[in-house]
Design an enzyme around this catalytic site. Structure first.
Site, mmCIF file in Angstrom:
data_model
loop_
_atom_site.group_PDB
_atom_site.id
_atom_site.type_symbol
_atom_site.label_atom_id
_atom_site.label_comp_id
_atom_site.label_asym_id
_atom_site.label_seq_id
_atom_site.Cartn_x
_atom_site.Cartn_y
_atom_site.Cartn_z
ATOM 1 N N ASP A 274 4.865 4.652 3.567
ATOM 2 C CA ASP A 274 4.486 6.068 3.683
ATOM 3 C C ASP A 274 5.768 6.878 3.828
ATOM 4 O O ASP A 274 6.790 6.360 4.267
ATOM 5 C CB ASP A 274 3.557 6.321 4.878
ATOM 6 C CG ASP A 274 2.671 7.544 4.641
ATOM 7 O OD1 ASP A 274 1.464 7.372 4.355
ATOM 8 O OD2 ASP A 274 3.202 8.679 4.696
ATOM 9 N N ASP B 226 9.644 7.321 -0.164
ATOM 10 C CA ASP B 226 8.807 7.967 -1.172
ATOM 11 C C ASP B 226 8.406 6.921 -2.215
ATOM 12 O O ASP B 226 9.274 6.233 -2.774
ATOM 13 C CB ASP B 226 9.629 9.094 -1.826
ATOM 14 C CG ASP B 226 8.828 9.920 -2.805
ATOM 15 O OD1 ASP B 226 7.778 9.441 -3.292
ATOM 16 O OD2 ASP B 226 9.247 11.048 -3.091
ATOM 17 N N ASP C 10 -3.407 11.646 -1.636
ATOM 18 C CA ASP C 10 -3.534 13.109 -1.650
ATOM 19 C C ASP C 10 -3.943 13.560 -3.051
ATOM 20 O O ASP C 10 -3.314 13.166 -4.037
ATOM 21 C CB ASP C 10 -2.202 13.755 -1.262
ATOM 22 C CG ASP C 10 -1.804 13.408 0.164
ATOM 23 O OD1 ASP C 10 -2.677 13.460 1.040
ATOM 24 O OD2 ASP C 10 -0.632 13.068 0.396
ATOM 25 N N LYS D 5 -4.030 21.193 -7.675
ATOM 26 C CA LYS D 5 -3.463 22.192 -8.596
ATOM 27 C C LYS D 5 -2.715 21.508 -9.731
ATOM 28 O O LYS D 5 -1.946 20.571 -9.497
ATOM 29 C CB LYS D 5 -2.514 23.124 -7.835
ATOM 30 C CG LYS D 5 -3.250 24.027 -6.876
ATOM 31 C CD LYS D 5 -2.328 25.011 -6.218
ATOM 32 C CE LYS D 5 -3.160 25.870 -5.271
ATOM 33 N NZ LYS D 5 -2.402 26.386 -4.153
ATOM 34 N N THR E 57 -10.164 2.294 5.529
ATOM 35 C CA THR E 57 -8.998 3.076 5.951
ATOM 36 C C THR E 57 -9.484 4.152 6.939
ATOM 37 O O THR E 57 -10.689 4.372 7.082
ATOM 38 C CB THR E 57 -8.325 3.766 4.745
ATOM 39 O OG1 THR E 57 -9.039 4.954 4.425
ATOM 40 C CG2 THR E 57 -8.260 2.869 3.524
ATOM 41 N N GLU E 58 -8.529 4.832 7.582
ATOM 42 C CA GLU E 58 -8.922 5.912 8.502
ATOM 43 C C GLU E 58 -9.695 7.007 7.752
ATOM 44 O O GLU E 58 -10.717 7.492 8.226
ATOM 45 C CB GLU E 58 -7.683 6.543 9.172
ATOM 46 C CG GLU E 58 -7.089 5.723 10.297
ATOM 47 C CD GLU E 58 -6.096 4.656 9.820
ATOM 48 O OE1 GLU E 58 -5.952 4.470 8.596
ATOM 49 O OE2 GLU E 58 -5.491 4.011 10.696
ATOM 50 N N TYR E 59 -9.192 7.389 6.567
ATOM 51 C CA TYR E 59 -9.870 8.442 5.795
ATOM 52 C C TYR E 59 -11.243 7.978 5.339
ATOM 53 O O TYR E 59 -12.195 8.742 5.300
ATOM 54 C CB TYR E 59 -9.017 8.860 4.591
ATOM 55 C CG TYR E 59 -8.032 9.952 4.912
ATOM 56 C CD1 TYR E 59 -6.958 9.717 5.776
ATOM 57 C CD2 TYR E 59 -8.149 11.223 4.368
ATOM 58 C CE1 TYR E 59 -6.045 10.713 6.075
ATOM 59 C CE2 TYR E 59 -7.237 12.231 4.672
ATOM 60 C CZ TYR E 59 -6.182 11.969 5.531
ATOM 61 O OH TYR E 59 -5.288 12.959 5.833
ATOM 62 N N GLU E 60 -11.342 6.716 4.993
ATOM 63 C CA GLU E 60 -12.629 6.167 4.531
ATOM 64 C C GLU E 60 -13.663 6.239 5.650
ATOM 65 O O GLU E 60 -14.825 6.613 5.420
ATOM 66 C CB GLU E 60 -12.423 4.714 4.081
ATOM 67 C CG GLU E 60 -13.647 4.063 3.460
ATOM 68 C CD GLU E 60 -13.298 2.732 2.817
ATOM 69 O OE1 GLU E 60 -12.118 2.309 2.876
ATOM 70 O OE2 GLU E 60 -14.212 2.111 2.250
ATOM 71 N N GLU F 167 0.870 -1.184 0.000
ATOM 72 C CA GLU F 167 0.000 0.000 0.000
ATOM 73 C C GLU F 167 0.905 1.231 0.000
ATOM 74 O O GLU F 167 1.721 1.408 0.911
ATOM 75 C CB GLU F 167 -0.917 0.046 1.227
ATOM 76 C CG GLU F 167 -1.886 1.234 1.145
ATOM 77 C CD GLU F 167 -2.757 1.447 2.395
ATOM 78 O OE1 GLU F 167 -3.654 2.314 2.327
ATOM 79 O OE2 GLU F 167 -2.526 0.775 3.416
HETATM 80 C C1 SAM Z 1 -4.610 11.407 2.598
HETATM 81 S S1 SAM Z 1 -3.528 10.302 3.378
HETATM 82 C C2 SAM Z 1 -4.414 8.765 3.296
HETATM 83 C C3 SAM Z 1 -3.899 7.764 4.280
HETATM 84 C C4 SAM Z 1 -4.566 6.376 4.255
HETATM 85 N N1 SAM Z 1 -4.320 5.680 3.002
HETATM 86 C C5 SAM Z 1 -6.040 6.453 4.515
HETATM 87 O O1 SAM Z 1 -6.827 6.242 3.577
HETATM 88 O O2 SAM Z 1 -6.426 6.690 5.658
HETATM 89 C C6 SAM Z 1 -2.285 10.096 2.132
HETATM 90 C C7 SAM Z 1 -0.988 9.494 2.661
HETATM 91 O O3 SAM Z 1 -0.138 9.254 1.545
HETATM 92 C C8 SAM Z 1 1.188 9.569 1.904
HETATM 93 N N2 SAM Z 1 1.919 9.869 0.656
HETATM 94 C C9 SAM Z 1 1.658 10.852 -0.226
HETATM 95 N N3 SAM Z 1 2.530 10.819 -1.242
HETATM 96 C C10 SAM Z 1 3.365 9.763 -0.990
HETATM 97 C C11 SAM Z 1 4.486 9.215 -1.664
HETATM 98 N N4 SAM Z 1 4.939 9.744 -2.815
HETATM 99 N N5 SAM Z 1 5.107 8.146 -1.126
HETATM 100 C C12 SAM Z 1 4.672 7.615 0.048
HETATM 101 N N6 SAM Z 1 3.621 8.099 0.741
HETATM 102 C C13 SAM Z 1 2.976 9.154 0.225
HETATM 103 C C14 SAM Z 1 1.051 10.753 2.844
HETATM 104 O O4 SAM Z 1 2.199 10.893 3.651
HETATM 105 C C15 SAM Z 1 -0.211 10.391 3.622
HETATM 106 O O5 SAM Z 1 0.089 9.677 4.796
#
Ligand code: SAM
Length: 217
Positions: A69, A96, A118, A122, A193-196, A44
Site C-alpha cells: 500500500d 506505489d 479506488d 473521473k 477485506t475491510e471494505y468487503e 495484494e
Molecule cells: C479503497 S481501499 C481498499 C483497501 C482494502 N483492499 C480493502 O478492500 O479493504 C484502496 C487502497 O489502495 C491503496 N492504493 C491505491 N492506489 C495505490 C497504488 N497505486 N499503489 C499502492 N496502493 C494503492 C490506497 O492507499 C488504499 O489503501
C-alpha cells in the site's frame, strides 16, 4: 489503542523492518531469500488495513504474501494484524503499485490480488485505476507466465471498466462473479477485506473476477 498520527505510524513501520521491507529494491529477484523458502509469492496491491492478506496468510502457510500500500497510516493497521497473528509468510511494502517492476524481477510473482481498489470515477483519473493498461503491463512483467489477477469490488463502474480493460489487454477471463456472496461453493474460501465487510453489511453486491495473462506469441 495505538497512536495513528504520521510519526507514530512511521516509527511503528521502522521498528518492524523484519516485516515492512525498508529497501524493497534490494530484494528484486531474491524474495525467496527474504522469506527463507521457495514458496509461491502472492501480492495484494492496495492492501489497506490488511484483513485479507493476513487472513489468507493464516489459511495458506504454503504461500508467501506481500502486502502493498502507498498510505503509511493504513499499512500500519495491516502491520498490527501481522504482528498479532505472528505470520512468518507475510511481508509488507510501503510503495506505489505503479513501480512494482523496480522491486520484483520478471516472473517472480505467482498471483496478484486487487481488492476494492479506488474507483477513480473521473475520466481524467483513469490512469490511476489499478486495472488501467499500464498497471496490467506491470503485473504481466512481474508475474510468471499465465500468472493470474484476482479482483473484487463493490463498484459496478470499476468492475465493468476492468472487464473491458483486461479483455482489451488480451487477458483471458477465467471466471466472473456478479454476486460473490451468493456463491455457496466459493464462500468457504472467501477471505473478506475491510471494505468487503463494510459494503456487504450495507447489502451491496460484491463482484469478482479471475483472469490470466496469455503467453506472448
Ligand atoms: C479503497 S481501499 C481498499 C483497501 C482494502 N483492499 C480493502 O478492500 O479493504 C484502496 C487502497 O489502495 C491503496 N492504493 C491505491 N492506489 C495505490 C497504488 N497505486 N499503489 C499502492 N496502493 C494503492 C490506497 O492507499 C488504499 O489503501
Amino acid at each position: 489503542m495505538r497512536v495513528r498520527n504520521r510519526k507514530g505510524a512511521g516509527e511503528m513501520l521502522a521498528e518492524n523492518a523484519h516485516i515492512v521491507v525498508e529497501n524493497p529494491a534490494d530484494f528484486k529477484g531474491r524474495w525467496s531469500e527474504r522469506f527463507g523458502n521457495d514458496h509461491p509469492i502472492h501480492i495484494e496491491v492496495g492492501c489497506g488495513k490488511g484483513a485479507f492478506i493476513t487472513g489468507m496468510a493464516a489459511l495458506h502457510p504454503e504461500i508467501n504474501y506481500i502486502a502493498i500500500d502507498m498510505q503509511l497510516s493504513v499499512l500500519s493497521y495491516a502491520l498490527d494484524k501481522a504482528i498479532e497473528a505472528d505470520l512468518p509468510n507475510v511481508q509488507m511494502m510501503l510503495v506505489d503499485g505503479a513501480a512494482l517492476s523496480e522491486y520484483f524481477a520478471d516472473g517472480e510473482i505467482d498471483q496478484v490480488y486487487l481488492n476494492f481498489s479506488d474507483p477513480w470515477p473521473k475520466g481524467r483519473h483513469e490512469k490511476r485505476r489499478l486495472t488501467y493498461k499500464s498497471f496490467l503491463a506491470t503485473y504481466e512483467k512481474i508475474l510468471r507466465p499465465e500468472g493470474e489477477i484476482h479482483f473484487k469490488t463493490d463498484n459496478r463502474g470499476l468492475f465493468e471498466y476492468s472487464l473491458v480493460s483486461l479483455a482489451n489487454y488480451g487477458m483471458e477471463l477465467k471466471k466472473v462473479w456478479l454476486d460473490l456472496h451468493q456463491d455457496e461453493e466459493f464462500a468457504p474460501q472467501n477471505v473478506m477485506t475491510e471494505y468487503e465487510q463494510k459494503f456487504s453489511q450495507k447489502g451491496q453486491v460484491i463482484y469478482r473476477l479471475e483472469a490470466k495473462f496469455l503467453p506472448k506469441k
